[in-house]
Design a protein around this motif. Structure first.
Motif, PDB file in Angstrom:
ATOM      1  N   SER A  25      44.624  70.434  44.463  1.00 18.93           N
ATOM      2  CA  SER A  25      44.135  70.898  43.326  1.00 18.93           C
ATOM      3  C   SER A  25      45.269  71.494  42.526  1.00 18.93           C
ATOM      4  N   LYS A  26      45.648  70.964  41.288  1.00 14.03           N
ATOM      5  CA  LYS A  26      46.525  71.790  40.333  1.00 14.03           C
ATOM      6  C   LYS A  26      46.142  73.212  40.242  1.00 14.03           C
ATOM      7  N   ALA A  27      47.147  74.115  40.314  1.00  9.79           N
ATOM      8  CA  ALA A  27      47.067  75.248  40.098  1.00  9.79           C
ATOM      9  C   ALA A  27      47.505  75.733  38.520  1.00  9.79           C
ATOM     10  N   LEU A  28      46.739  76.364  37.872  1.00 12.79           N
ATOM     11  CA  LEU A  28      46.797  76.404  36.387  1.00 12.79           C
ATOM     12  C   LEU A  28      48.285  77.085  36.071  1.00 12.79           C
ATOM     13  N   SER A  29      48.746  78.212  36.978  1.00 18.74           N
ATOM     14  CA  SER A  29      50.014  78.675  36.895  1.00 18.74           C
ATOM     15  C   SER A  29      50.951  77.814  36.889  1.00 18.74           C
ATOM     16  N   ASP A  30      51.067  76.740  37.712  1.00 20.90           N
ATOM     17  CA  ASP A  30      52.040  75.782  38.018  1.00 20.90           C
ATOM     18  C   ASP A  30      51.848  74.881  36.713  1.00 20.90           C
ATOM     19  N   SER A  31      50.963  74.879  36.110  1.00 23.28           N
ATOM     20  CA  SER A  31      50.871  73.845  35.101  1.00 23.28           C
ATOM     21  C   SER A  31      50.853  74.380  33.394  1.00 23.28           C
ATOM     22  N   LEU A  32      51.164  75.785  33.643  1.00 24.40           N
ATOM     23  CA  LEU A  32      51.307  76.513  32.396  1.00 24.40           C
ATOM     24  C   LEU A  32      52.157  76.008  31.326  1.00 24.40           C
ATOM     25  N   ALA A  33      53.417  75.709  31.856  1.00 19.56           N
ATOM     26  CA  ALA A  33      54.510  75.344  30.895  1.00 19.56           C
ATOM     27  C   ALA A  33      54.301  74.201  30.287  1.00 19.56           C
ATOM     28  N   GLY A  34      53.696  73.092  31.028  1.00 23.69           N
ATOM     29  CA  GLY A  34      53.217  71.682  30.294  1.00 23.69           C
ATOM     30  C   GLY A  34      52.113  72.123  29.321  1.00 23.69           C
ATOM     31  N   LEU A  35      51.266  72.866  29.511  1.00 25.95           N
ATOM     32  CA  LEU A  35      50.015  72.983  28.828  1.00 25.95           C
ATOM     33  C   LEU A  35      50.551  73.568  27.266  1.00 25.95           C
ATOM     34  N   LEU A  36      51.522  74.772  27.378  1.00 27.61           N
ATOM     35  CA  LEU A  36      52.115  75.153  26.138  1.00 27.61           C
ATOM     36  C   LEU A  36      53.085  74.263  25.583  1.00 27.61           C
ATOM     37  N   LYS A  37      53.598  73.078  26.148  1.00 25.91           N
ATOM     38  CA  LYS A  37      54.276  72.120  25.439  1.00 25.91           C
ATOM     39  C   LYS A  37      53.139  71.147  24.949  1.00 25.91           C
ATOM     40  N   GLY A  38      52.135  71.216  25.122  1.00 27.22           N
ATOM     41  CA  GLY A  38      51.101  70.061  24.553  1.00 27.22           C
ATOM     42  C   GLY A  38      50.666  69.112  25.552  1.00 27.22           C
ATOM     43  N   ASN A  39      51.136  69.055  26.710  1.00 24.81           N
ATOM     44  CA  ASN A  39      50.794  68.202  27.578  1.00 24.81           C
ATOM     45  C   ASN A  39      49.507  68.199  28.200  1.00 24.81           C
ATOM     46  N   ALA A  40      48.758  67.206  28.312  1.00 26.30           N
ATOM     47  CA  ALA A  40      47.236  67.286  28.922  1.00 26.30           C
ATOM     48  C   ALA A  40      47.358  67.317  30.468  1.00 26.30           C
ATOM     49  N   GLU A  41      47.546  68.544  30.715  1.00 24.28           N
ATOM     50  CA  GLU A  41      47.544  68.807  32.261  1.00 24.28           C
ATOM     51  C   GLU A  41      46.208  68.790  33.063  1.00 24.28           C
ATOM     52  N   PHE A  42      45.302  69.277  32.237  1.00 22.98           N
ATOM     53  CA  PHE A  42      43.641  69.068  32.806  1.00 22.98           C
ATOM     54  C   PHE A  42      42.842  68.524  32.057  1.00 22.98           C
ATOM     55  N   ILE A  43      42.062  67.563  32.206  1.00 19.78           N
ATOM     56  CA  ILE A  43      40.953  66.722  31.647  1.00 19.78           C
ATOM     57  C   ILE A  43      39.959  67.718  31.640  1.00 19.78           C
ATOM     58  N   LEU A  44      39.310  68.077  30.454  1.00 19.27           N
ATOM     59  CA  LEU A  44      38.096  68.958  30.262  1.00 19.27           C
ATOM     60  C   LEU A  44      36.823  67.903  30.400  1.00 19.27           C
ATOM     61  N   ILE A  45      35.968  68.184  30.907  1.00 15.75           N
ATOM     62  CA  ILE A  45      34.862  67.313  31.135  1.00 15.75           C
ATOM     63  C   ILE A  45      33.591  68.132  30.753  1.00 15.75           C
ATOM     64  N   ASP A  46      32.674  67.467  30.307  1.00 20.23           N
ATOM     65  CA  ASP A  46      31.142  67.639  30.179  1.00 20.23           C
ATOM     66  C   ASP A  46      31.083  69.036  29.503  1.00 20.23           C
ATOM     67  N   ASP A  47      30.580  70.292  30.113  1.00 16.47           N
ATOM     68  CA  ASP A  47      30.339  71.432  29.494  1.00 16.47           C
ATOM     69  C   ASP A  47      31.750  72.210  28.888  1.00 16.47           C
ATOM     70  N   GLN A  48      32.744  71.798  29.539  1.00 17.41           N
ATOM     71  CA  GLN A  48      34.153  72.302  29.326  1.00 17.41           C
ATOM     72  C   GLN A  48      34.681  71.734  27.982  1.00 17.41           C
ATOM     73  N   LYS A  49      34.471  70.521  27.941  1.00 20.65           N
ATOM     74  CA  LYS A  49      34.909  69.879  26.515  1.00 20.65           C
ATOM     75  C   LYS A  49      33.891  70.143  25.150  1.00 20.65           C
ATOM     76  N   GLU A  50      32.847  70.452  25.651  1.00 18.31           N
ATOM     77  CA  GLU A  50      31.950  70.831  24.564  1.00 18.31           C
ATOM     78  C   GLU A  50      32.133  72.169  23.991  1.00 18.31           C
ATOM     79  N   ALA A  51      32.387  73.068  25.100  1.00 16.96           N
ATOM     80  CA  ALA A  51      32.620  74.525  24.438  1.00 16.96           C
ATOM     81  C   ALA A  51      33.999  74.425  23.915  1.00 16.96           C
ATOM     82  N   TYR A  52      35.105  73.795  24.407  1.00 21.57           N
ATOM     83  CA  TYR A  52      36.442  73.690  23.803  1.00 21.57           C
ATOM     84  C   TYR A  52      36.233  73.276  22.544  1.00 21.57           C
ATOM     85  N   GLU A  53      35.518  72.214  21.937  1.00 27.25           N
ATOM     86  CA  GLU A  53      35.335  71.560  20.792  1.00 27.25           C
ATOM     87  C   GLU A  53      35.001  72.889  19.764  1.00 27.25           C
TER      88      GLU A  53
END
Length: 619
Positions: free
Chosen positions: A220-248
């Protein structure tokens, strides 16, 4: 893990000769040990019946693989229907089909969301094409055979009761429908779905389904390892179902909140439901939209780990201003910030400052300081008597400001190998709450009980090839090495001698390379995760005659999580003991859910060891 697998021929036979929902029910119960609501059984009967009509095409070979409720590794998600075989070029193929009984939706201005009737009322949920596409993305992320390209996945959604109306299939959703085609009610639509399947699967091959189900699970991806990419706007994680709903909904709240119309959002979720992934994604999106935002956490360990991962990718002032503690808002003018994203909100304190004597209430101060305040919370992870973060308190201070209150619950599980069964079993076993999971039967998450702490530590060291395994313990041993570096802290028997995490690592203990030799505590791992966690259960939690007993006096006297217990127990003994018991149980629940793949334990008490063993299937 899979609930039902067969060839197309056998699947059609089960539909014709037997009640397919009973076949699925029997297999579901044997695989998961869980009961199924009547409504879900009806859904199986109707939707699988329609799927059998789709598959009644002689050009779809009888030996095409059919899987029902295929479990996506490392998550709690299951795919409705998976069809496997080979295409015209003999490439291995999987077509996943998301089935819905929906008849009507209302469009939403939010990305990938629609409103439809579910359960007892109207709910804003993800569009079926987004859901199918996100599940395919998860499969690619976690299944090695799919990730390497050896098996190609195509996704689609089939709403067999829904007549085309220009809403569910509007241009607003076109991007996701292109990724996962949408098929609706009627023979023409059914024919188009058949064509889609035949386009991707021309030949049957039982081996493809076997390879898919038994494919090696990727880390599994560790959030800490993917953080730099996230802050650059990269889609490191696909949000699904309730995650996507809450995010929007968080994005919508953040963009629309104002000083005159403030908003408070509560997002509740258990271990591994993606609270922090969601928090960071929302932080990136709202900051990119030009809003003044900060990520807030009381616990320093996650902030320090994230900052260490960002070093060299941006200026220190950028990320140090982005990630802040919860005690710095005492004198902040009202509505200074557009959005404050408060992670681990259950750990918030009443007072701030080194001596706990500053400010009035951290929840009140955070709500006052921002036009929109988003709280991520799991009340079962309150691990100190000073923790005051509760939904009730947040609602109270939000209401006091006149804020609109929005609440969401996350259920999608991505830790503990996605095993909801393990979490429910752990809650029951630790007497946090009563569940139906008295015996651990789910083998997707590796849980082991060791007779000695040395054997436990050695097993965790073997799992540490990627620096993602650690040993932690309840704070029942004094930190002697803090003043005497050559001394050992956790001494058990004549063979086990280890030190608590050293000052040199501090909050970075969980990622420091040499920390595998040490033992961490709740303060250096809460809010973070590893692949394998080893937990030493001290004498503060024991079992007597099958009952879980907590012993606050067994905690080291310097343990700050029970600070104030002795004073409280004199004034209100029953209340103080109940709170201390909750803190101790929550501490071990939190420690035992840090692992993505496995949890190993050693209990300092022999009867407690046997108690845990007795609740594992096969023992």
């Amino acid at each position: 893990m899979i609930v039902y697998e067969a060839s197309k021929g056998q699947f059609l036979s089960d539909n014709d000769d037997r009640d397919i929902e009973d076949v699925i029910l029997g297999k579901y119960h044997s695989v998961t040990g869980r009961k199924v609501p009547t409504a879900e059984m009806r859904a199986w009967k109707e939707s699988l019946g329609y799927m059998s009509k789709v598959l009644r095409d002689p050009l779809i070979p009888d030996d095409v693989g059919v899987a029902v409720e295929l479990h996506i590794p490392q998550s709690s998600k299951r795919i409705d229907i998976s069809l496997t075989g080979r295409d015209a070029a003999q490439s291995k193929k999987v077509v996943i089909v998301e089935l819905k009984q929906w008849e009507k939706v209302r469009a939403s201005t939010k990305d990938a969301l629609v409103t439809t009737y579910l359960g007892k009322g109207q709910r804003e949920v993800v569009h079926p094409s987004y859901q199918a596409w996100s599940y395919a993305s998860l499969l690619e992320g976690f299944n090695e055979a799919v990730h390497t390209g050896d098996i190609d996945v195509q996704a689609c959604a089939y709403l067999h009761n829904y007549e085309r109306d220009g809403v569910i299939d509007s241009d607003h959703y076109a991007g996701y429908i292109e990724k996962a085609p949408l098929f609706l009610k009627g023979e023409t639509e059914r024919s188009q779905l058949r064509t889609f399947i035949k386009q991707h699967i021309k030949y049957g091959d039982p081996k493809v389904l076997y390879e898919l189900v038994n494919g090696r699970i990727r880390p599994s991806k560790a959030l800490s390892d993917s953080l730099a990419g996230l802050l650059k706007g990269n889609a490191e994680f696909i949000l699904i179902d309730d995650q996507k709903e809450a995010y929007e909904h968080i994005l919508a709240a953040g963009r629309s909140a104002s000083a005159t119309h403030p908003k408070v959002v509560i997002v509740e979720g258990g271990p591994g439901t993606g609270k922090t992934v969601l928090a960071i994604n929302a932080l990136v999106a709202l900051t990119s939209a030009g809003l003044n935002c900060k990520y807030v956490s009381k616990n320093a360990a996650p902030r320090r780990v994230y900052e260490s991962k960002l070093a060299g990718t941006m200026r220190r002032t950028q990320y140090s201003n982005l990630f802040v503690g919860s005690g710095g808002f005492i004198d902040t003018p009202a509505n200074t910030f557009d959005v404050l994203i408060v992670d681990e909100a259950h750990r918030l304190n009443e007072k701030s400052g080194l001596y706990g004597n500053l400010g009035e209430n951290q929840i009140k101060e955070l709500v006052a300081a921002s036009k929109c305040t988003v709280f991520f919370i799991d009340e079962d992870q309150r691990v100190a008597m000073s923790d005051i973060g509760t939904k009730e308190a947040i609602r109270g201070f939000g209401g006091g400001k006149g804020a609109e209150l929005l609440e969401h619950e996350l259920a999608s599980q991505f830790r503990c190998s996605g095993s909801d069964g393990y979490i429910a079993w752990l809650d029951n076993t630790l007497d946090v709450r009563e569940t139906a999971n008295k015996t651990l039967t789910d083998t997707s998450f590796e849980f082991r009980v060791f007779d000695t702490p040395g054997a436990l530590h050695a097993a965790i060291e073997q799992k540490n090839s990627t620096n993602a395994a650690r040993v932690v313990a309840g704070y029942c041993w004094p930190w002697t090495s803090k003043k005497s570096p050559q001394s050992f802290d956790i001494v058990i028997g004549s063979d086990y001698r280890r030190r608590w995490n050293l000052d040199v690592d501090g909050s970075l203990w969980i990622v420091a390379p040499n920390s595998i030799n040490e033992v961490g505590c709740i303060h250096t791992c809460q809010g973070l995760e590893v692949e394998y966690i080893g937990v030493i259960i001290g004498p503060d939690l024991i079992v007597r005659d099958g009952e879980v007993v907590t012993v606050p006096e067994a905690r080291d006297r310097h343990d700050k999580t029970l600070r104030g217990y002795k004073t409280q127990v004199k004034a209100t003994p029953e209340k103080a003991k109940a709170l201390a018991a909750l803190i101790i149980k929550n501490t071990y629940r939190t420690l035992m859910t840090r692992g993505m793949k496995g949890c190993y334990i050693y209990c300092s008490d022999a009867e407690t060891t046997e108690y845990f063993r007795s609740r594992i299937s096969g023992h």
